[in-house]
Design an enzyme around this catalytic site. Structure first.
Site, mmCIF file in Angstrom:
data_model
loop_
_atom_site.group_PDB
_atom_site.id
_atom_site.type_symbol
_atom_site.label_atom_id
_atom_site.label_comp_id
_atom_site.label_asym_id
_atom_site.label_seq_id
_atom_site.Cartn_x
_atom_site.Cartn_y
_atom_site.Cartn_z
ATOM 1 N N ASP A 67 14.681 10.331 16.284
ATOM 2 C CA ASP A 67 16.012 10.499 16.846
ATOM 3 C C ASP A 67 16.921 9.656 15.954
ATOM 4 O O ASP A 67 16.466 8.755 15.260
ATOM 5 C CB ASP A 67 16.052 10.059 18.317
ATOM 6 C CG ASP A 67 17.271 10.631 19.027
ATOM 7 O OD1 ASP A 67 17.255 10.715 20.264
ATOM 8 O OD2 ASP A 67 18.229 11.039 18.327
ATOM 9 N N TRP A 68 18.180 9.972 16.008
ATOM 10 C CA TRP A 68 19.115 9.345 15.036
ATOM 11 C C TRP A 68 19.229 7.839 15.314
ATOM 12 O O TRP A 68 19.778 7.428 16.310
ATOM 13 C CB TRP A 68 20.471 10.064 15.100
ATOM 14 C CG TRP A 68 20.596 11.184 14.090
ATOM 15 C CD1 TRP A 68 21.573 11.333 13.147
ATOM 16 C CD2 TRP A 68 19.719 12.304 13.910
ATOM 17 N NE1 TRP A 68 21.372 12.466 12.396
ATOM 18 C CE2 TRP A 68 20.236 13.070 12.825
ATOM 19 C CE3 TRP A 68 18.545 12.746 14.525
ATOM 20 C CZ2 TRP A 68 19.619 14.244 12.367
ATOM 21 C CZ3 TRP A 68 17.937 13.899 14.067
ATOM 22 C CH2 TRP A 68 18.469 14.642 13.016
#
Ligand code: GLC
Length: 540
Positions: free
Chosen positions: A234-235
Site C-alpha cells: 500500500d502507498w
C-alpha cells in the site's frame, strides 16, 4: 515471452538496476530500465474501486492531484447488495476500458476487507461482512477488469478492518478466525481469478507488518494458494524494505528517483549479510515478468461512449438499492403531489472520501432526475451538510413544504463528514438533524418515504416504525439520482438485498466493543462472530 526470457533479462541487470526495480519510479509508475540491450517497460497504476482516478500529473509525490474525468460507478457497498456477479463484472469491464483509454494498465482494486464492524470509515469501499459474498463479488470485479486485459490489485491484504492508526495498528487475530473470516475472500479470488497484483496493507498482523510478513506473503499466498503475481505495498506501507524482500513483498509504492525511498536499506542489508543478491533476484524476476505482461498500454484509440457507461452506472445503482420497508406507499404515481426534503436530494452523495474518490463525467441528483422527467415537486433543504446539519429555519421550511402533500420523500443518511478513508465512526447514528426531521415531518404528514443515502449502516430503530417506506440507495455513483427516481416510481423493481447487518442499535453488536482499541493492538476477541454470525448466535 516466457520464464527463460525473463531469466535472460535478469542476468543482464546490474545490482543497482535491480534495487531500482524494487520500488516505483513515481507515485503511479513502476521503474522502467532502458539501455542498449535491456528494455523493461514501466507499468502505470491508478485507483480505484469506483472508477478511474488517473492523475493529470503523472509524477510528483502528492497523490491527491486532480484526476482526469471518469465514470463514477457505485462502490462495493452498493454493488455487493445486488448479489449480481454479471452486473459487477460489467462494471469492472467498463472501468478497465476507461483505464486503457488513459494508458493505465493496473487498476488498484477491489477492496475485499471484511466489515468487522459497521464503524470502519472505509466500509463503503468493501463488499460485505460475509467472506463468501465478499469473495464472489470481488472475483466478479477482478474478472471484469482482467478479461479486458487490464490488471488489478486485490486489497488490503490482510486484516486491515479499521482506519484508526491503520499505519501501525497490530491486528491480533486467532488462526481459526483468520481462516474462516478474514482470509477466504482473498483466497477465493487469488485461486479463481489470479489478480495481477495483491496489495499488502499498512497494519501489523499478530506482531509483524504485512509488508515484512513472510508467513502471509510467501508461505500462505504463494506456497499454499499458488499465487504467481506480485505483491505491491500500500502507498507508504513499507516498514523494512530488506525484510520485505525476503518476505516476498516485491514492489514498494510510491516510488521516487533512482533507488527509491528505501534503496539504502537494501544496500545496508546486503553489506551486513542479512540479505543476498539471490533474495533480490527472486523479487526482480517477478517484477520483470509483471512489467512485460502489464506494461503501460498507451493503447491509442481506445475510446468509450460516456453515456453508455453512465447507463451502466445507473443500472448498477438500481441493482444495489435495498428496499428495507414498504407498506404500500411505493411505487409513487406521477399524479401524486410530493415534497422532496433533504440536501442529499439536491447534492447527491454518490461516492466516499479518500483514495477512491474520483472526478465524475457528470452527476445526476434526484432533483435533476425529477426535472428531466417533468415531475412537479416542492423542495426544501431540511438540513445543512456540515456537522449535525441542524438549522431550525430549515426544519420549519421543510415542515411547511410537507403539509398537505400526498407523499413526502425524505433524503437522509450520512454526509462526507461522517465517514471516509482515514478515520472511523465513533457511533452509527445519522446527523441529529436528520432524525429530528423525520419526527417533525411525521407530525404533519403520515406518508413519509425515507431514501437512505449512506456508505455504512445507520441506526434506524428510532423512526423506522413511523415511516411508510425506506429505500436504501447507499452511495449510488454518478447516476444515483436517476436510479433513485426509477426505483421510487416503479420503472425498476428494487431487488437488492443487504450484504451487511444494520444493527437496530450499536451496542447490540459485540464487535463494536472490541473495535479500534489501540494504542498499539486491536484484539479480534469476537472471533468468528462477525455480523450476522454474531446476531444469529446471540439471537439479537
Ligand atoms: C491508499 C489506499 C489504497 C490506495 C493507495 C493509492 O492509502 O489505502 O487503497 O490504492 O493508497 O492511492
Amino acid at each position: 515471452m516466457n520464464d527463460k526470457d525473463y531469466q535472460a533479462i535478469l542476468a543482464k541487470l546490474t545490482l543497482d538496476e535491480k534495487v531500482c526495480m524494487c520500488s516505483g519510479s513515481t507515485t503511479w509508475l513502476t521503474q522502467p530500465i532502458k539501455r542498449d540491450d535491456v528494455d523493461i517497460p514501466a507499468v502505470r497504476m491508478s485507483d480505484g474501486p469506483v472508477g478511474l482516478r488517473r492523475e493529470k500529473m503523472s509524477g510528483g509525490v502528492n497523490i491527491m492531484q486532480i484526476p482526469e474525468p471518469a465514470t463514477c460507478f457505485p462502490g462495493a457497498v452498493t454493488t455487493a447488495s445486488s448479489w449480481d456477479e454479471d452486473l459487477i463484472e460489467e462494471v469492472g469491464h467498463a472501468i478497465a476500458v476507461e483505464a486503457q483509454s488513459l494508458g493505465v494498465s493496473t487498476v488498484l482494486g477491489p477492496g475485499v476487507n471484511i466489515k468487522r464492524s459497521p464503524l470502519c470509515g472505509r466500509n463503503f469501499e468493501y463488499f460485505s461482512e460475509d467472506p463468501f459474498l465478499a469473495g464472489r463479488m470481488g472475483a466478479a470485479w477482478v474478472h471484469g477488469v482482467q478479461k479486458t486485459n487490464v490488471g488489478t490489485s486485490l486489497k488490503h491484504y490482510l486484516a486491515n478492518n479499521q482506519e484508526y492508526i491503520r499505519m501501525c495498528i497490530d491486528s491480533i487475530v486467532d488462526e481459526r478466525t483468520l481462516r474462516e473470516i478474514y482470509m477466504p475472500a482473498f483466497e477465493h479470488i487469488v485461486k479463481t481469478e489470479h489478480p495481477t497484483t495483491v496489495m499488502c496493507s499498512y497494519n501489523r498482523l499478530n506482531g509483524t507488518y504485512l509488508s515484512d510478513n513472510k508467513r502471509f506473503l510467501t508461505d500462505v499466498l504463494r506456497d499454499e494458494w499458488g499465487y504467481k503475481g506480485i505483491v505491491v505495498s500500500d502507498w507508504g506501507a513499507v516498514n523494512n524494505r530488506a525484510e520485505g524482500i525476503k518476505a516476498g513483498m516485491d514492489l514498494e509504492m510510491p516510488g521516487g528517483k533512482g533507488i527509491g525511498f528505501n534503496g539504502n536499506n537494501i544496500y545496508n542489508a546486503l553489506e551486513n549479510g542479512t540479505l543476498t543478491e539471490e533474495d533480490i533476484d527472486k523479487v526482480v524476476l517477478r517484477l520483470i515478468k509483471f512489467a512485460y505482461e502489464n506494461k503501460v498500454r498507451e493503447v491509442d484509440g481506445v475510446t468509450y461512449d460516456v453515456e453508455e457507461h453512465n447507463q451502466i452506472a445507473r443500472r448498477a445503482a438500481e441493482g444495489g438499492a435495498v428496499l428495507l420497508k414498504n407498506d404500500g406507499a411505493l411505487p409513487l404515481k406521477a399524479n401524486q403531489s410530493i415534497a422532496v426534503i433533504g440536501k442529499l436530494a439536491k447534492k447527491l452523495r454518490y461516492q466516499g472520501g479518500g483514495s477512491s474518490h474520483i472526478l465524475p463525467h457528470k452527476v445526476t441528483s434526484f432533483l435533476d432526475a425529477l426535472d428531466n422527467a417533468g415531475q412537479k415537486y416542492e423542495y426544501a433543504d431540511g438540513y445543512t451538510l456540515k456537522g449535525e446539519g441542524y438549522k431550525k429555519s430549515l426544519i420549519k421550511k421543510a415542515v411547511k413544504a410537507a403539509k398537505g402533500k400526498d407523499a413526502v420523500l425524505l433524503f437522509i443518511g450520512l454526509t462526507d463528514a461522517f465517514e471516509s478513508e482515514g478515520y472511523d465512526r465513533s457511533h452509527i447514528k445519522m446527523p441529529t438533524s436528520h432524525v429530528t426531521l423525520v419526527n417533525e415531518l411525521l407530525k404533519v404528514n403520515k406518508n413519509v418515504i425515507v431514501v437512505l443515502s449512506c456508505g455504512s449502516p445507520v441506526e434506524i430503530g428510532e423512526w423506522d416504525k413511523g415511516v411508510k417506506a425506506i429505500l436504501n440507495v447507499y452511495l449510488g455513483g454518478q447516476a444515483g439520482g436517476e436510479a433513485t427516481y426509477n426505483l421510487l416510481y416503479g420503472k425498476v423493481n428494487p431487488s437488492g438485498k443487504l450484504a451487511e447487518t444494520f444493527p437496530v442499535c450499536e451496542n447490540d453488536y459485540l464487535g463494536s466493543k472490541y473495535f479500534r482499541m489501540g494504542p498499539r493492538t486491536v484484539e479480534y476477541r469476537e472471533s468468528v462472530y462477525v455480523g450476522y454470525r454474531y446476531y444469529d448466535s446471540a439471537k439479537k
